[in-house]
Design a protein around this motif. Structure first.
Motif, PDB file in Angstrom:
ATOM      1  N   GLY A   1       0.817  -1.196   0.000  1.00  0.00           N
ATOM      2  CA  GLY A   1       0.000   0.000   0.000  1.00  0.00           C
ATOM      3  C   GLY A   1       0.854   1.251   0.000  1.00  0.00           C
ATOM      4  N   THR A   2       0.497   2.236  -0.831  1.00  0.00           N
ATOM      5  CA  THR A   2       1.253   3.477  -0.926  1.00  0.00           C
ATOM      6  C   THR A   2       0.810   4.455   0.159  1.00  0.00           C
ATOM      7  N   LYS A   3       1.465   5.587   0.178  1.00  0.00           N
ATOM      8  CA  LYS A   3       1.155   6.613   1.177  1.00  0.00           C
ATOM      9  C   LYS A   3      -0.261   7.146   1.013  1.00  0.00           C
ATOM     10  N   ASP A   4      -0.741   7.204  -0.251  1.00  0.00           N
ATOM     11  CA  ASP A   4      -2.103   7.673  -0.502  1.00  0.00           C
ATOM     12  C   ASP A   4      -3.091   6.516  -0.635  1.00  0.00           C
ATOM     13  N   LEU A   5      -2.745   5.374  -0.017  1.00  0.00           N
ATOM     14  CA  LEU A   5      -3.658   4.220   0.138  1.00  0.00           C
ATOM     15  C   LEU A   5      -4.030   3.564  -1.188  1.00  0.00           C
ATOM     16  N   GLN A   6      -3.097   3.534  -2.138  1.00  0.00           N
ATOM     17  CA  GLN A   6      -3.284   2.799  -3.380  1.00  0.00           C
ATOM     18  C   GLN A   6      -2.500   1.495  -3.314  1.00  0.00           C
ATOM     19  N   MET A   7      -3.070   0.431  -3.872  1.00  0.00           N
ATOM     20  CA  MET A   7      -2.402  -0.876  -3.858  1.00  0.00           C
ATOM     21  C   MET A   7      -1.525  -1.008  -5.101  1.00  0.00           C
ATOM     22  N   VAL A   8      -0.297  -1.431  -4.867  1.00  0.00           N
ATOM     23  CA  VAL A   8       0.688  -1.545  -5.946  1.00  0.00           C
ATOM     24  C   VAL A   8       1.252  -2.963  -5.963  1.00  0.00           C
TER      25      VAL A   8
ATOM     26  N   LEU B   1       9.871  -4.028   1.029  1.00  0.00           N
ATOM     27  CA  LEU B   1       9.064  -3.392  -0.008  1.00  0.00           C
ATOM     28  C   LEU B   1       7.883  -2.640   0.583  1.00  0.00           C
ATOM     29  N   LYS B   2       7.200  -3.257   1.518  1.00  0.00           N
ATOM     30  CA  LYS B   2       6.052  -2.601   2.142  1.00  0.00           C
ATOM     31  C   LYS B   2       6.489  -1.339   2.886  1.00  0.00           C
ATOM     32  N   ALA B   3       7.626  -1.404   3.567  1.00  0.00           N
ATOM     33  CA  ALA B   3       8.108  -0.251   4.324  1.00  0.00           C
ATOM     34  C   ALA B   3       8.517   0.891   3.396  1.00  0.00           C
ATOM     35  N   VAL B   4       9.146   0.572   2.265  1.00  0.00           N
ATOM     36  CA  VAL B   4       9.611   1.614   1.335  1.00  0.00           C
ATOM     37  C   VAL B   4       8.440   2.222   0.573  1.00  0.00           C
TER      38      VAL B   4
ATOM     39  N   ALA C   1      16.809  -5.150  -7.576  1.00  0.00           N
ATOM     40  CA  ALA C   1      16.163  -4.306  -8.581  1.00  0.00           C
ATOM     41  C   ALA C   1      14.669  -4.582  -8.611  1.00  0.00           C
ATOM     42  N   ILE C   2      13.884  -3.513  -8.804  1.00  0.00           N
ATOM     43  CA  ILE C   2      12.439  -3.642  -9.015  1.00  0.00           C
ATOM     44  C   ILE C   2      12.221  -3.838 -10.510  1.00  0.00           C
ATOM     45  N   THR C   3      11.735  -5.005 -10.900  1.00  0.00           N
ATOM     46  CA  THR C   3      11.597  -5.336 -12.319  1.00  0.00           C
ATOM     47  C   THR C   3      10.196  -5.104 -12.856  1.00  0.00           C
ATOM     48  N   HIS C   4       9.216  -5.004 -11.979  1.00  0.00           N
ATOM     49  CA  HIS C   4       7.834  -4.821 -12.446  1.00  0.00           C
ATOM     50  C   HIS C   4       7.063  -4.003 -11.429  1.00  0.00           C
ATOM     51  N   LEU C   5       6.230  -3.087 -11.925  1.00  0.00           N
ATOM     52  CA  LEU C   5       5.408  -2.249 -11.057  1.00  0.00           C
ATOM     53  C   LEU C   5       4.086  -1.989 -11.767  1.00  0.00           C
ATOM     54  N   SER C   6       2.988  -2.317 -11.119  1.00  0.00           N
ATOM     55  CA  SER C   6       1.664  -2.077 -11.698  1.00  0.00           C
ATOM     56  C   SER C   6       0.690  -1.695 -10.596  1.00  0.00           C
ATOM     57  N   TYR C   7      -0.358  -0.980 -10.997  1.00  0.00           N
ATOM     58  CA  TYR C   7      -1.348  -0.493 -10.046  1.00  0.00           C
ATOM     59  C   TYR C   7      -2.647  -1.288 -10.160  1.00  0.00           C
ATOM     60  N   GLY C   8      -3.540  -1.045  -9.203  1.00  0.00           N
ATOM     61  CA  GLY C   8      -4.853  -1.662  -9.238  1.00  0.00           C
ATOM     62  C   GLY C   8      -5.702  -1.082 -10.358  1.00  0.00           C
ATOM     63  N   ALA C   9      -6.822  -1.754 -10.664  1.00  0.00           N
ATOM     64  CA  ALA C   9      -7.661  -1.356 -11.792  1.00  0.00           C
ATOM     65  C   ALA C   9      -8.236   0.044 -11.598  1.00  0.00           C
TER      66      ALA C   9
ATOM     67  N   GLN D   1       6.184   4.996   1.966  1.00  0.00           N
ATOM     68  CA  GLN D   1       6.717   6.356   2.094  1.00  0.00           C
ATOM     69  C   GLN D   1       6.434   7.227   0.868  1.00  0.00           C
ATOM     70  N   PHE D   2       5.836   6.659  -0.177  1.00  0.00           N
ATOM     71  CA  PHE D   2       5.610   7.389  -1.420  1.00  0.00           C
ATOM     72  C   PHE D   2       4.142   7.324  -1.824  1.00  0.00           C
ATOM     73  N   ASN D   3       3.701   8.374  -2.549  1.00  0.00           N
ATOM     74  CA  ASN D   3       2.396   8.318  -3.193  1.00  0.00           C
ATOM     75  C   ASN D   3       2.496   7.442  -4.444  1.00  0.00           C
ATOM     76  N   ALA D   4       1.338   7.048  -4.959  1.00  0.00           N
ATOM     77  CA  ALA D   4       1.331   6.120  -6.091  1.00  0.00           C
ATOM     78  C   ALA D   4       2.024   6.705  -7.309  1.00  0.00           C
ATOM     79  N   ASP D   5       1.762   7.980  -7.617  1.00  0.00           N
ATOM     80  CA  ASP D   5       2.388   8.569  -8.803  1.00  0.00           C
ATOM     81  C   ASP D   5       3.887   8.785  -8.618  1.00  0.00           C
ATOM     82  N   GLN D   6       4.339   8.937  -7.362  1.00  0.00           N
ATOM     83  CA  GLN D   6       5.771   9.121  -7.111  1.00  0.00           C
ATOM     84  C   GLN D   6       6.568   7.845  -7.394  1.00  0.00           C
ATOM     85  N   LEU D   7       5.918   6.705  -7.303  1.00  0.00           N
ATOM     86  CA  LEU D   7       6.623   5.449  -7.583  1.00  0.00           C
ATOM     87  C   LEU D   7       7.098   5.394  -9.029  1.00  0.00           C
TER      88      LEU D   7
END
Length: 279
Positions: free
Chosen positions: A86-93, A132-135, A174-182, A138-144
């Motif tokens: 979960g991101t800082k603005d409560l979005q699931m990544v 990963l959860k701790a890092v 390394a972070i190889t993949h990053l995607s957001y919820g629908a 600390q960020f909003n979804a768009d900041q990732l």
């Protein structure tokens, strides 16, 4: 009878010798073990427990039945695992992390006692998800997306430090993949569409403004032209107008002269052409 006894005794001696050689060969074979390249061994002794020294490559001796070798692969190996955070603005990544790990050779006995030979499968997924959860928190979804290098650096630093507590060395993280919820993906898409519409509206407004300015400049030019003509007419009197009439007449005459179906009638001939010869 004596010959048979001698033969039997001879055969018995041979059997004893063969048995001794076989037993000796078996004992020799069981007392040797080999550590291949890229491996290290930890020795478990039934009396003293796990020995504190790590055995390197080559063929080595041990006491059969009393000691047993456990082989570790010390080469760097890749591991990949996923996490939903979960991101800082409560979005699931959804994130996928890849690490290259190897054991700390000097502390292999500690690893064997506490974690066993499958130490990486027991430790890396759990601490990877933890970091990963701790890092990500600390960020909003768009900041990732906009600050992805910083996110990867923080995850790398934290995970290397955490893995060292278990005597595991990480050569790369390394972070190889990053995607957001629908829902978030749909919101991002709608935002992009709105931005495009806003840019299009700005373009339409700018185009209308340019057309308005062009119309004003054109009108000003026509007004200035009319003023100049008016001023010229006032200054030259009717002579300029007569000159324009003469120029127009000359252009009309030149055009009619080029046409084969037009006849030129001199002045005064119109009355003769209109007379009736029978009268």
């Amino acid at each position: 009878m004596g010959g048979n006894q001698a033969a039997m005794s001879f055969l018995g001696n041979i059997a004893k010798v063969a048995f001794s050689f076989g037993l000796g060969g078996s004992l020799l074979s069981s007392s040797l073990y080999t550590v291949d390249g890229g491996q290290r061994a930890v020795i478990f002794d039934r009396i003293r427990g796990v020995l504190g020294e790590t055995v390197g490559e080559g063929t080595h001796f041990l006491i059969p039945g009393l000691q047993k070798p456990f082989i570790f692969d010390i080469r760097t190996r890749p591991h990949t695992f996923s996490s939903v955070s979960g991101t800082k603005d409560l979005q699931m990544v959804h994130l996928t992390l890849r690490v290259l790990s190897r054991p700390n050779v000097e502390n292999l006995p500690w690893l064997f006692v506490n974690l066993g030979t499958e130490y990486d499968e027991k430790v890396l997924p759990s601490i990877g998800n933890e970091i990963l959860k701790a890092v990500v928190a600390q960020f909003n979804a768009d900041q990732l997306l906009t600050e992805r290098p910083q996110v990867s650096a923080m995850a790398r630093e934290s995970l290397i430090k955490r893995a060292s507590e278990f005597n595991i060395v990480l050569d790369d993280v390394a972070i190889t993949h990053l995607s957001y919820g629908a829902e978030f993906s749909k919101a991002v898409e709608q935002k992009q569409v709105a931005q495009q519409e806003a840019e299009r509206s700005k373009f339409v407004v700018a185009k209308a403004e340019q057309e308005r300015r062009a119309a004003i400049i054109r009108a000003e030019g026509e007004s200035e032209s009319a003023k100049l003509i008016s001023d010229a007419t006032s200054a030259a009197g009717m002579g300029l107008i007569e000159l324009r009439k003469i120029e127009a007449s000359r252009e009309i005459a030149a055009t009619l002269a080029k046409s084969p179906n037009v006849a030129y009638v001199p002045p005064g001939m119109n009355m003769l052409l209109g007379m009736n010869p029978g009268r």
